[in-house]
Design an enzyme around this catalytic site. Structure first.
Site, PDB file in Angstrom:
ATOM      1  CB  SER A 135     -19.117  47.004 -58.484  1.00  0.00           C
ATOM      2  OG  SER A 135     -18.593  46.068 -57.548  1.00  0.00           O
ATOM      3  CE1 TYR A 148     -22.542  48.990 -54.766  1.00  0.00           C
ATOM      4  CE2 TYR A 148     -21.343  46.911 -54.684  1.00  0.00           C
ATOM      5  CZ  TYR A 148     -21.385  48.266 -54.965  1.00  0.00           C
ATOM      6  OH  TYR A 148     -20.273  48.900 -55.464  1.00  0.00           O
TER       7      TYR A 148
HETATM    8  N1  LIG Z   1     -14.633  50.998 -52.759  1.00  0.00           N
HETATM    9  C1  LIG Z   1     -14.857  49.876 -53.420  1.00  0.00           C
HETATM   10  O1  LIG Z   1     -14.373  48.802 -53.033  1.00  0.00           O
HETATM   11  C2  LIG Z   1     -15.674  49.882 -54.679  1.00  0.00           C
HETATM   12  C3  LIG Z   1     -15.575  48.768 -55.523  1.00  0.00           C
HETATM   13  C4  LIG Z   1     -16.324  48.740 -56.694  1.00  0.00           C
HETATM   14  C5  LIG Z   1     -17.128  49.794 -57.014  1.00  0.00           C
HETATM   15  N2  LIG Z   1     -17.232  50.882 -56.180  1.00  0.00           N
HETATM   16  C6  LIG Z   1     -18.121  51.962 -56.586  1.00  0.00           C
HETATM   17  O2  LIG Z   1     -17.334  53.130 -56.754  1.00  0.00           O
HETATM   18  C7  LIG Z   1     -18.096  54.294 -56.510  1.00  0.00           C
HETATM   19  C8  LIG Z   1     -17.373  55.190 -55.524  1.00  0.00           C
HETATM   20  O3  LIG Z   1     -17.147  54.439 -54.340  1.00  0.00           O
HETATM   21  P1  LIG Z   1     -16.115  54.894 -53.215  1.00  0.00           P
HETATM   22  O4  LIG Z   1     -15.419  53.673 -52.763  1.00  0.00           O
HETATM   23  O5  LIG Z   1     -15.326  56.061 -53.676  1.00  0.00           O
HETATM   24  O6  LIG Z   1     -17.145  55.302 -52.043  1.00  0.00           O
HETATM   25  P2  LIG Z   1     -17.282  56.618 -51.146  1.00  0.00           P
HETATM   26  O7  LIG Z   1     -15.952  57.046 -50.623  1.00  0.00           O
HETATM   27  O8  LIG Z   1     -18.359  56.304 -50.159  1.00  0.00           O
HETATM   28  O9  LIG Z   1     -17.819  57.714 -52.185  1.00  0.00           O
HETATM   29  C9  LIG Z   1     -19.141  57.717 -52.654  1.00  0.00           C
HETATM   30  C10 LIG Z   1     -19.451  59.089 -53.187  1.00  0.00           C
HETATM   31  O10 LIG Z   1     -20.813  59.081 -53.693  1.00  0.00           O
HETATM   32  C11 LIG Z   1     -21.471  60.253 -53.243  1.00  0.00           C
HETATM   33  N3  LIG Z   1     -22.904  60.032 -53.148  1.00  0.00           N
HETATM   34  C12 LIG Z   1     -23.556  59.028 -52.506  1.00  0.00           C
HETATM   35  N4  LIG Z   1     -24.879  59.197 -52.604  1.00  0.00           N
HETATM   36  C13 LIG Z   1     -25.077  60.335 -53.332  1.00  0.00           C
HETATM   37  C14 LIG Z   1     -26.238  61.053 -53.753  1.00  0.00           C
HETATM   38  N5  LIG Z   1     -27.476  60.636 -53.456  1.00  0.00           N
HETATM   39  N6  LIG Z   1     -26.074  62.185 -54.476  1.00  0.00           N
HETATM   40  C15 LIG Z   1     -24.829  62.626 -54.783  1.00  0.00           C
HETATM   41  N7  LIG Z   1     -23.699  61.995 -54.405  1.00  0.00           N
HETATM   42  C16 LIG Z   1     -23.827  60.864 -53.672  1.00  0.00           C
HETATM   43  C17 LIG Z   1     -20.833  60.538 -51.878  1.00  0.00           C
HETATM   44  O11 LIG Z   1     -20.933  61.924 -51.560  1.00  0.00           O
HETATM   45  P3  LIG Z   1     -21.926  62.592 -50.492  1.00  0.00           P
HETATM   46  O12 LIG Z   1     -22.095  61.609 -49.366  1.00  0.00           O
HETATM   47  O13 LIG Z   1     -21.224  63.851 -50.097  1.00  0.00           O
HETATM   48  O14 LIG Z   1     -23.177  62.831 -51.274  1.00  0.00           O
HETATM   49  C18 LIG Z   1     -19.375  60.182 -52.142  1.00  0.00           C
HETATM   50  O15 LIG Z   1     -18.706  61.291 -52.702  1.00  0.00           O
HETATM   51  C19 LIG Z   1     -19.479  53.796 -56.052  1.00  0.00           C
HETATM   52  O16 LIG Z   1     -20.369  53.803 -57.134  1.00  0.00           O
HETATM   53  C20 LIG Z   1     -19.199  52.368 -55.592  1.00  0.00           C
HETATM   54  O17 LIG Z   1     -20.331  51.555 -55.689  1.00  0.00           O
HETATM   55  C21 LIG Z   1     -16.505  50.940 -55.027  1.00  0.00           C
END
Ligand SMILES: NC(=O)c1ccc[n+]([C@@H]2O[C@H](COP(=O)([O-])OP(=O)(O)OC[C@H]3O[C@@H](n4cnc5c(N)ncnc54)[C@H](OP(=O)(O)O)[C@@H]3O)[C@@H](O)[C@H]2O)c1
Length: 251
Positions: A135, A148
């Site tokens: 990120s 984070y």
């Molecule tokens: N959205 C943003 O603005 C942004 C920006 C920079 C980086 N990111 C990073 O991008 C990645 C994906 O984010 P997103 O925006 O797609 O968020 P999201 O929609 O909340 O997706 C997160 C995913 O991680 C899974 N997860 C969480 N804890 C887990 C665990 N203990 N075991 C297995 N799976 C787990 C969740 O599935 P379950 O709940 O079904 O387990 C979900 O599929 C993350 O690493 C986040 O930090 C996001």
């Protein structure tokens, strides 16, 4: 290379990445905790998608589940370490320590454990690609980003150090560092299910989408084997890295 394992496949980036890779002809293993979401995805994506329910913080479970992957989905050529979360936006002196622990367990320990399990097979075959989802929070501080951001700084440095250990091998490592991205569950999770507060983060903003991240992964995978992109920082045009902040002391 045609078999990919994607963590966090039940939502957001992970789901978009799975859809994209299946459309491009890959076999894809999708991991997450929510079984019903993975099953629904399999109904849409077909037999080249293997739902693999697991919690990446549960190390014994992860090791056992990986052993059950059928031959059709082995060996894993591409590992996409996407599962992760931000919890809370409170200053460090008010943050919930349990939230900090969950972020460290998931974003750091879960990611390194899975990588450690899968990497030896890639090394034995002298072939593979690890894509970590970091990120911009790992490079730029923001208020309430405390643990984070620190966890994503870990992912950034771990990615660079992996590359260093893999010198001379045909295994690539990239850390993708996205900025503000909407349309995922990220902020709903951060605000512990408060969808109104989560929606306000994106109100009136032209944010990145999960498809933008899936597109960048598709591009990375299309590059020739001798090309390694170490870091890929992506922001929406509405966001910039500027913002050094000066605040008057509150007496
Ligand atoms: N959205 C943003 O603005 C942004 C920006 C920079 C980086 N990111 C990073 O991008 C990645 C994906 O984010 P997103 O925006 O797609 O968020 P999201 O929609 O909340 O997706 C997160 C995913 O991680 C899974 N997860 C969480 N804890 C887990 C665990 N203990 N075991 C297995 N799976 C787990 C969740 O599935 P379950 O709940 O079904 O387990 C979900 O599929 C993350 O690493 C986040 O930090 C996001």
């Amino acid at each position: 290379m045609n078999i990919a394992l994607v963590t966090g496949a039940s939502s957001g980036f992970g789901e978009a990445i799975c859809r994209r890779l299946i459309a491009e002809g890959y076999h894809v293993i999708g991991c997450a905790r929510r079984v019903e979401k993975l099953s629904r995805l399999q109904q849409q994506l077909g037999q080249n998608f293997l739902p693999l329910p697991l919690d990446i913080t549960q190390q014994q479970q992860v090791s056992k589940v990986l052993d059950l992957i059928p031959a059709k989905f082995q060996p894993i050529d591409i590992l996409i370490n996407n599962a992760g979360l931000a919890l809370g936006l409170d200053p460090a002196y008010q943050a919930d320590f349990n939230d900090w622990q969950t972020m460290v367990d998931t974003n750091i320990l879960g990611l390194v454990h899975l990588t450690r399990l899968i990497l030896p097979t890639m090394v034995a075959r002298n072939q593979g690609y690890i894509i970590n989802i970091g990120s911009i929070a790992g490079s730029y501080a923001y208020k309430g980003g405390n643990v984070y951001g620190a966890s994503k700084a870990f992912v950034k440095q771990f990615s660079l150090n992996l590359r260093t250990d893999l010198a001379g091998k045909r295994i690539r490592v990239t850390n993708i560092e996205p900025g503000l991205c909407g349309g995922t569950e990220f902020s709903t999770v951060r605000f512990h299910g408060d969808k109104v507060k989560a929606a306000s983060v994106y109100d009136g903003i032209d944010y990145l989408t999960a498809d933008d991240i899936a597109n960048s992964i598709s591009w990375l995978l299309s590059l020739p084997n001798h090309v390694n992109v170490n870091c890929l920082e992506i922001m929406p045009v509405s966001q910039t890295p500027a913002g050094l902040h000066v605040t008057k002391l509150i007496e």
